[in-house]
Write an enzyme that holds these catalytic residues in place. Structure first.
Site: not given
Ligand code: PRP
Ligand code: URA
Length: 204
Positions: A101, A105, A196, A199
């Site tokens: 993500r 945005t 997150d 993280d």
């Molecule tokens: C997080 C999570 C999902 C997404 C959810 O990943 O693991 O994939 O956000 O958000 P959405 O429903 O609004 O799409 P992120 O993009 O933060 O990446 P990461 O797993 O690499 O931390």
């Molecule tokens: N991705 C995350 O890791 N946490 C949230 O709350 C939303 C998206």
């Protein structure tokens, strides 16, 4: 098609995951624990084929799992949900979909995809957070394009908006979650949520 875990252990583990003082090592162990509960719930209806064995006392007709499974984590945070599947279903195949993500945005961008054959198999897409639903919908679109017909989405925390987005685009895909939270904040994080996930899982 929304299934929310009701087991007290799920609430216990989730509460510890939500706690901001939980460190990555504990966070990973807790993610594994709730991942096991979710994997069991998401596979309640797996078909069996009958199988004859001899117990030490007499012949018996039991059952063996009839379908191969595929688990597909959405990278990166979804990786924290793979091991429970390997523990419970050692023959499971693992595919990978990389989505990230954008922090401004909240739109997901695809950066990787490696999948085993999906047709004729139960495909479990796993990602801990279902926030706007953008990542899950993109991943499910991709899995469908690649031949998946028997699909389920397994998450740890879902938001009402995320559930609605998946149900609008993929009404036949069941969603399994440990919690359905209240709402998204303006930055599209889930409230109360757990922050997150990626993280916290990897200490970044
Ligand atoms: C997080 C999570 C999902 C997404 C959810 O990943 O693991 O994939 O956000 O958000 P959405 O429903 O609004 O799409 P992120 O993009 O933060 O990446 P990461 O797993 O690499 O931390
Ligand atoms: N991705 C995350 O890791 N946490 C949230 O709350 C939303 C998206």
């Amino acid at each position: 098609m929304l299934h929310v875990l009701t087991h007290p252990l799920a609430t216990h583990v989730l509460t510890r995951l939500r706690d901001r003082t939980t460190e990555p090592a504990s966070f990973r162990a807790l993610a594994h624990q709730v991942g096991l509960l979710l994997a069991l719930e998401a596979t309640r209806d797996l078909p069996l084929r009958s199988y004859a064995v001899n117990t030490p006392l007499e012949p018996h007709t039991g059952g063996l799992l009839a379908e191969p499974l595929v688990v597909v984590p959405i990278l990166r945070a979804g990786l924290g949900m793979v091991q429970p599947w390997l523990d419970l279903f050692p023959d499971v195949s693992v595919g990978y979909v990389g989505l990230e993500r954008d922090h401004q945005t909240a739109q997901a961008r695809s950066y990787y995809c490696k999948l085993p054959p999906l047709a004729g198999r139960r495909v479990l897409c796993v990602d801990p957070m279902l926030a706007t639903g953008g990542s899950a919908v993109q991943a499910l679109d991709l899995l469908r394009e690649q031949g998946a017909a028997d699909l389920a989405l397994v998450v740890i925390v879902a938001s009402p908006a995320g559930v609605a987005a998946v149900e609008a685009k993929h009404p036949d895909v069941p969603i399994f979650t440990a919690a359905l939270d209240r709402e998204l904040n303006p930055q599209k994080y889930i409230l109360p949520g757990l922050g997150d996930f990626g993280d916290r899982l990897y200490g970044t």
